[in-house]
Design a protein around this motif. Sequence first.
Motif, PDB file in Angstrom:
ATOM      1  N   LYS A 268       0.836  -1.196   0.000  1.00 50.36           N
ATOM      2  CA  LYS A 268       0.000   0.000   0.000  1.00 50.36           C
ATOM      3  C   LYS A 268       0.876   1.254   0.000  1.00 50.36           C
ATOM      4  O   LYS A 268       2.077   1.191   0.236  1.00 50.36           O
ATOM      5  CB  LYS A 268      -0.925  -0.010   1.216  1.00 50.36           C
ATOM      6  CG  LYS A 268      -1.940  -1.151   1.222  1.00 50.36           C
ATOM      7  CD  LYS A 268      -2.835  -1.055   2.446  1.00 50.36           C
ATOM      8  CE  LYS A 268      -3.874  -2.170   2.452  1.00 50.36           C
ATOM      9  NZ  LYS A 268      -4.758  -2.103   3.649  1.00 50.36           N
ATOM     10  N   ASP A 269       0.247   2.376  -0.268  1.00 50.59           N
ATOM     11  CA  ASP A 269       0.906   3.692  -0.212  1.00 50.59           C
ATOM     12  C   ASP A 269       2.108   3.772  -1.150  1.00 50.59           C
ATOM     13  O   ASP A 269       3.223   4.141  -0.750  1.00 50.59           O
ATOM     14  CB  ASP A 269       1.332   4.023   1.219  1.00 50.59           C
ATOM     15  CG  ASP A 269       0.144   4.135   2.166  1.00 50.59           C
ATOM     16  OD1 ASP A 269      -0.891   4.671   1.744  1.00 50.59           O
ATOM     17  OD2 ASP A 269       0.257   3.668   3.313  1.00 50.59           O
TER      18      ASP A 269
ATOM     19  N   SER B 236       7.856   4.431  -2.775  1.00 47.11           N
ATOM     20  CA  SER B 236       6.977   4.596  -1.626  1.00 47.11           C
ATOM     21  C   SER B 236       6.547   6.057  -1.514  1.00 47.11           C
ATOM     22  O   SER B 236       7.323   6.972  -1.810  1.00 47.11           O
ATOM     23  CB  SER B 236       7.680   4.163  -0.339  1.00 47.11           C
ATOM     24  OG  SER B 236       8.662   5.106   0.047  1.00 47.11           O
ATOM     25  N   LYS B 237       5.321   6.272  -1.104  1.00 49.55           N
ATOM     26  CA  LYS B 237       4.835   7.644  -0.949  1.00 49.55           C
ATOM     27  C   LYS B 237       5.598   8.387   0.149  1.00 49.55           C
ATOM     28  O   LYS B 237       5.721   9.612   0.108  1.00 49.55           O
ATOM     29  CB  LYS B 237       3.337   7.625  -0.644  1.00 49.55           C
ATOM     30  CG  LYS B 237       2.491   7.263  -1.857  1.00 49.55           C
ATOM     31  CD  LYS B 237       1.008   7.390  -1.571  1.00 49.55           C
ATOM     32  CE  LYS B 237       0.179   7.084  -2.814  1.00 49.55           C
ATOM     33  NZ  LYS B 237      -1.282   7.190  -2.564  1.00 49.55           N
ATOM     34  N   LYS B 238       6.135   7.640   1.126  1.00 53.98           N
ATOM     35  CA  LYS B 238       6.943   8.265   2.169  1.00 53.98           C
ATOM     36  C   LYS B 238       8.201   8.883   1.580  1.00 53.98           C
ATOM     37  O   LYS B 238       8.556  10.025   1.884  1.00 53.98           O
ATOM     38  CB  LYS B 238       7.316   7.225   3.227  1.00 53.98           C
ATOM     39  CG  LYS B 238       8.199   7.775   4.343  1.00 53.98           C
ATOM     40  CD  LYS B 238       8.578   6.681   5.339  1.00 53.98           C
ATOM     41  CE  LYS B 238       9.502   7.224   6.420  1.00 53.98           C
ATOM     42  NZ  LYS B 238       9.927   6.159   7.371  1.00 53.98           N
TER      43      LYS B 238
ATOM     44  N   LYS C  46       7.328  11.866  -0.578  1.00 58.84           N
ATOM     45  CA  LYS C  46       7.012  13.043   0.238  1.00 58.84           C
ATOM     46  C   LYS C  46       8.280  13.737   0.706  1.00 58.84           C
ATOM     47  O   LYS C  46       8.372  14.974   0.686  1.00 58.84           O
ATOM     48  CB  LYS C  46       6.161  12.624   1.435  1.00 58.84           C
ATOM     49  CG  LYS C  46       5.721  13.782   2.311  1.00 58.84           C
ATOM     50  CD  LYS C  46       4.822  13.300   3.443  1.00 58.84           C
ATOM     51  CE  LYS C  46       4.377  14.465   4.325  1.00 58.84           C
ATOM     52  NZ  LYS C  46       3.518  13.996   5.440  1.00 58.84           N
TER      53      LYS C  46
END
Length: 272
Positions: free
Chosen positions: A105-106, A126-128, A131
């Motif tokens: 996910k994400d 990864s969205k982390k 970001k």
Amino acid sequence: MENTLKVYKSDKFDVEDTTSLSLFLYPHSLAIFAKDKNLANIGIHYYTSFDWDDLDKIVVSDPLLKLDLPAKLYIHQPVFSLVPGVLFQPGQEESYLSFAGKMEKDLFYYSSPMDSNNIQLVSFLSKKAKKALEARFSELSYHHGASSFLSYLFKERFNLIGQEISVCIIDNYIYLAAFTDQEISVFNIFEIKSREDILKYISILITQLGYEKNHVRITVYGATEHYEVTENWAKDYFLHFRILRPHSNQNYSHGFKHLKSGGLFEAFWQFE
């Protein structure tokens, strides 16, 4: 982390001359190329040991990354997919990648057009991590790390023979490509521990594709010295084997004498 950093720069390097950046995230290392207005490389920071969990720390601490400049991110990671251009539909990247592995996910999905849009190279981040990068840079573009090697092979395809295998060594992985009659048949990535692993994967590919061992030509790029891959060693296994440096589409000013001996494919050729 700091003691793993190798710095290459122009004799007249000034960070203020930097107008764009290219970041290459390898499985266990990181290279940052600073480019001037003419896209010439003027400074390079190469972290020979790198953990992806430390990316956010590097982004705020590395001197080349302190300016908010357009940045291109090239992500070398083992899950990707090659999708024929005629079948590719934006927004379906997760479906394409589901054939390569289970998606978590994400995730942020992206793709790069290859071979004049005949193929899309699809992958994710990864969205982390995304970001953390977007907090530092206001203009970012994303590509899978294989885009440089793959784009080079497509450019060189008309110099290939009927049965051709190309290998690029990065960290403890290899990209393995096969072209049959100048058309791509296989492109994949494998983890390796020794040169015997390289031999194993090449031999498996020869068998799978039905290539003739005495006819197929094998070309190796990248960090060959690290694994003691030599033409003398390979002659016991293959009739046509060569180690090459790629042709270059990268420009440098004075001061980069030792860079190209480090085995970085992108020191010569980058997908741009």
